[in-house]
Design an enzyme around this catalytic site. Structure first.
Site, PDB file in Angstrom:
ATOM      1  N   ASP A   1       0.867  -1.192   0.000  1.00 55.24           N
ATOM      2  CA  ASP A   1       0.000   0.000   0.000  1.00 55.24           C
ATOM      3  C   ASP A   1       0.899   1.237   0.000  1.00 55.24           C
ATOM      4  O   ASP A   1       1.738   1.397   0.884  1.00 55.24           O
ATOM      5  CB  ASP A   1      -0.885  -0.031   1.257  1.00 55.24           C
ATOM      6  CG  ASP A   1      -1.913   1.093   1.286  1.00 55.24           C
ATOM      7  OD1 ASP A   1      -2.860   0.990   2.077  1.00 55.24           O
ATOM      8  OD2 ASP A   1      -1.763   2.072   0.550  1.00 55.24           O
TER       9      ASP A   1
ATOM     10  N   ASP B   1      -3.680   2.371  -5.344  1.00 55.85           N
ATOM     11  CA  ASP B   1      -2.328   2.336  -4.756  1.00 55.85           C
ATOM     12  C   ASP B   1      -2.050   1.083  -3.929  1.00 55.85           C
ATOM     13  O   ASP B   1      -1.149   1.075  -3.115  1.00 55.85           O
ATOM     14  CB  ASP B   1      -2.078   3.604  -3.919  1.00 55.85           C
ATOM     15  CG  ASP B   1      -2.722   3.539  -2.540  1.00 55.85           C
ATOM     16  OD1 ASP B   1      -3.770   2.886  -2.411  1.00 55.85           O
ATOM     17  OD2 ASP B   1      -2.157   4.129  -1.604  1.00 55.85           O
ATOM     18  N   GLU B   2      -2.829   0.036  -4.147  1.00 61.33           N
ATOM     19  CA  GLU B   2      -2.634  -1.195  -3.370  1.00 61.33           C
ATOM     20  C   GLU B   2      -2.569  -2.407  -4.285  1.00 61.33           C
ATOM     21  O   GLU B   2      -3.182  -2.406  -5.349  1.00 61.33           O
ATOM     22  CB  GLU B   2      -3.820  -1.432  -2.433  1.00 61.33           C
ATOM     23  CG  GLU B   2      -4.012  -0.404  -1.376  1.00 61.33           C
ATOM     24  CD  GLU B   2      -5.300  -0.653  -0.602  1.00 61.33           C
ATOM     25  OE1 GLU B   2      -5.590  -1.804  -0.262  1.00 61.33           O
ATOM     26  OE2 GLU B   2      -6.004   0.327  -0.363  1.00 61.33           O
TER      27      GLU B   2
HETATM   28  P1  TTP Z   1      -5.361   5.091   0.813  1.00 59.87           P
HETATM   29  O1  TTP Z   1      -4.319   4.055   0.526  1.00 59.87           O
HETATM   30  O2  TTP Z   1      -6.546   4.697   1.638  1.00 59.87           O
HETATM   31  O3  TTP Z   1      -4.702   6.339   1.554  1.00 59.87           O
HETATM   32  P2  TTP Z   1      -3.285   7.015   1.339  1.00 59.87           P
HETATM   33  O4  TTP Z   1      -2.426   6.246   0.381  1.00 59.87           O
HETATM   34  O5  TTP Z   1      -3.502   8.449   0.978  1.00 59.87           O
HETATM   35  O6  TTP Z   1      -2.695   6.983   2.795  1.00 59.87           O
HETATM   36  P3  TTP Z   1      -2.039   5.760   3.596  1.00 59.87           P
HETATM   37  O7  TTP Z   1      -0.612   6.126   3.804  1.00 59.87           O
HETATM   38  O8  TTP Z   1      -2.810   5.689   4.868  1.00 59.87           O
HETATM   39  O9  TTP Z   1      -2.210   4.533   2.731  1.00 59.87           O
HETATM   40  O10 TTP Z   1      -5.932   5.674  -0.543  1.00 59.87           O
HETATM   41  C1  TTP Z   1      -5.138   5.848  -1.700  1.00 59.87           C
HETATM   42  C2  TTP Z   1      -5.523   7.113  -2.432  1.00 59.87           C
HETATM   43  O11 TTP Z   1      -6.921   7.069  -2.776  1.00 59.87           O
HETATM   44  C3  TTP Z   1      -5.332   8.373  -1.628  1.00 59.87           C
HETATM   45  O12 TTP Z   1      -3.997   8.884  -1.730  1.00 59.87           O
HETATM   46  C4  TTP Z   1      -6.356   9.294  -2.196  1.00 59.87           C
HETATM   47  C5  TTP Z   1      -7.474   8.396  -2.661  1.00 59.87           C
HETATM   48  N1  TTP Z   1      -8.600   8.435  -1.691  1.00 59.87           N
HETATM   49  C6  TTP Z   1      -9.651   9.324  -1.916  1.00 59.87           C
HETATM   50  O13 TTP Z   1      -9.676  10.030  -2.926  1.00 59.87           O
HETATM   51  N2  TTP Z   1     -10.677   9.386  -0.991  1.00 59.87           N
HETATM   52  C7  TTP Z   1     -10.700   8.621   0.150  1.00 59.87           C
HETATM   53  O14 TTP Z   1     -11.631   8.709   0.971  1.00 59.87           O
HETATM   54  C8  TTP Z   1      -9.593   7.692   0.364  1.00 59.87           C
HETATM   55  C9  TTP Z   1      -9.567   6.829   1.601  1.00 59.87           C
HETATM   56  C10 TTP Z   1      -8.591   7.645  -0.578  1.00 59.87           C
HETATM   57 MG    MG Z   2      -2.178   4.137   0.532  1.00 53.98          MG
END
Ligand code: TTP
Ligand code: MG
Length: 357
Positions: free
Chosen positions: A12, A110-111
Site C-alpha cells: 500500500d 495504490d494497493e
Molecule cells: P489510501 O491508501 O486509503 O490512503 P493514502 O495512500 O492516501 O494513505 P495511507 O498512507 O494511509 O495509505 O488511498 C489511496 C488514495 O486514494 C489516496 O492517496 C487518495 C485516494 N482516496 C480518496 O480520494 N478518498 C478517500 O476517501 C480515500 C480513503 C482515498
Molecule cells: Mg495508501
C-alpha cells in the site's frame, strides 16, 4: 495431506496522492499538504481526498469536509487532484510490483496483493524480497510504500496498515490470531460502521472479542456475512490472489455550490457526471453491468442505490437513463441535496466482447 503454506504480500503506497505531489513539487516537502476540493478560505465544499502525515497530525484525513480541514490546518498547501498523473504513477508502480509475484492483484489505485509462495522458501526470504520491492519502488519512483506479509490476503492487508509509512510487518500463521486479537473489529474488511455498532452492542470491540464469540450466534445475527466475519476474526481467509489488473469501478461525484432541491439542476449535474464516467469507461475499453448513484443531503445523510443491468454496456444513454431512474427516488421529498455521485462497476474487458454492437 497438508496444503502448501502460502506467503502473501499486501503493498500500500504511503499517502499516495500527496506523496506524488511532493515528489513533483519538492518545495512542498516538510509542509502539511492536502489534496482535495478547493478550500476557498474555509468556504469551500467537497472533501479531502488525502493528506500527508504532517497534515494528519493536525487531524486532516481522507473524507472530511474541506472546510473542516481548513479550520484545522489553514497553513497547509491545498492542491486539486491531478488524476492523470496519479494513474500514470500507479501504472508504473504496478508494473514494478507485478514482476515480484506469480499471482498479482491490483486493488484500488495504490494497493496490490502478491502471491509469492513459489518464490520464497520461508519468511526470512519473504522479508528480503519485500525489502527489494520497497527499494525498487523508492529508486525508480522516489515513493515509499508499506508492505504486510502473511499467510493470506486478510492478514497481509491488516499487516500493511500496521506500521506506516515505509513499514514492513510480518505476521506468521502461528502468530496471526494473537496479532489480530487486540485490533478493533473495524479493521476487518466485513465490518463497516453499522456492523461495528451492532457488534459493540453485544460487547464485541476487538477482533479477539469476535473470535471468542459463539459463531452460531454471529451467523444468526449477520447471516452469511457473519460466518465470514467470524472466520476472518480467527485469521482464516482462503481467497486467492486473483491475477487481474483492471480497475474495479469508475466514479465521479460533485458537491453543489449551494445545497439544492431543484430536481432539474440535480439531474443535469447527474448527466454530466455520467458523461465523465462513460468517457473513462470507453477510454479504458471497459463495459459495465452495475450502476450506483450516491446522494448526500444537506445534513450529510448519505444514501446509495445500485442497479445491475441485464446487459453489459458503456453507452452514455444507458448510463444516464439508469442513473436518472435510480436518483429519482431521492428527488421526491424536496429535501436539499449537497452532493451526488455516479459509479459503474462489474466490468468486462472490451476485447472479449467483439460481438457487441
Ligand atoms: P489510501 O491508501 O486509503 O490512503 P493514502 O495512500 O492516501 O494513505 P495511507 O498512507 O494511509 O495509505 O488511498 C489511496 C488514495 O486514494 C489516496 O492517496 C487518495 C485516494 N482516496 C480518496 O480520494 N478518498 C478517500 O476517501 C480515500 C480513503 C482515498
Ligand atoms: Mg495508501
Amino acid at each position: 495431506m497438508r496444503e502448501k503454506k502460502r506467503v502473501i504480500f499486501h503493498m500500500d503506497m504511503d499517502h499516495f496522492y500527496t506523496a506524488v505531489e511532493e515528489r513533483e513539487h519538492p518545495e512542498h516537502k516538510g509542509k502539511p499538504v492536502v489534496v482535495g476540493a478547493d478550500p476557498k478560505e474555509g468556504k469551500g465544499r467537497g472533501v479531502v481526498s488525502t493528506s500527508n502525515y504532517e497534515a494528519r497530525r493536525a487531524g486532516v484525513r481522507s473524507g472530511i469536509p474541506i472546510s473542516r480541514a481548513w479550520k484545522l490546518c489553514p497553513e497547509a498547501v491545498y492542491l486539486p487532484p491531478n488524476f492523470p498523473l496519479y494513474i500514470r504513477v500507479s501504472n508504473e508502480i504496478m508494473e514494478i510490483a507485478r514482476k515480484y509475484a506469480d499471482k498479482f492483484e491490483q486493488w484500488g489505485i495504490d494497493e496490490a496483493f502478491l502471491d509469492v509462495s513459489a518464490r520464497v522458501k520461508d519468511y526470512a526470504e519473504a522479508e528480503s524480497l519485500a525489502k527489494q520491492l520497497k527499494r525498487e519502488v523508492k529508486e525508480k519512483e522516489n515513493l515509499t510504500c508499506s508492505i504486510g506479509i502473511g499467510p493470506n490476503k486478510l492478514i497481509a492487508k491488516i499487516a500493511s496498515d500496521y506500521q506506516k509509512p515505509d513499514g514492513l510487518t510480518i505476521v506468521k500463521e502461528d502468530d496471526a490470531e494473537a496479532f489480530l486479537a487486540p485490533l478493533p473489529v473495524r479493521k476487518l474488511l466485513w465490518v463497516g460502521r453499522k456492523t461495528e455498532a451492532k457488534l459493540k452492542n453485544r460487547g464485541i470491540f476487538t477482533i479477539g472479542d469476535l473470535a471468542r464469540y459463539d459463531p452460531t450466534v454471529i451467523a444468526e445475527a449477520f447471516g452469511v456475512m457473519g460466518t465470514q466475519m467470524h472466520l476472518s476474526a480467527r485469521g482464516i481467509d482462503r481467497s486467492e490472489v486473483e491475477t487481474r489488473t483492471e480497475v474495479k469501478s469508475i466514479s465521479h461525484e460533485t458537491t453543489f455550490e449551494e445545497d439544492t432541491a431543484d430536481a432539474e439542476a440535480v439531474l443535469k449535474a447527474l448527466d454530466s457526471l455520467a458523461a465523465e464516467v462513460a468517457k473513462e469507461a470507453v477510454g479504458q475499453k471497459l463495459f459495465f453491468k452495475a450502476v450506483t448513484v450516491k446522494v448526500r443531503y444537506e445534513n450529510f445523510e448519505t444514501h446509495t442505490r445500485s442497479k445491475t443491468l441485464a446487459f453489459i454496456t458503456n453507452r452514455l444513454q444507458d448510463l444516464q437513463k439508469t442513473a436518472r431512474d435510480l436518483l429519482k427516488a431521492y428527488l421526491k421529498n424536496d429535501r436539499k441535496i449537497r452532493l451526488i455521485g455516479v459509479r459503474v462497476s462489474n466490468f468486462v474487458k472490451g476485447e472479449k466482447q467483439k460481438t457487441l454492437a
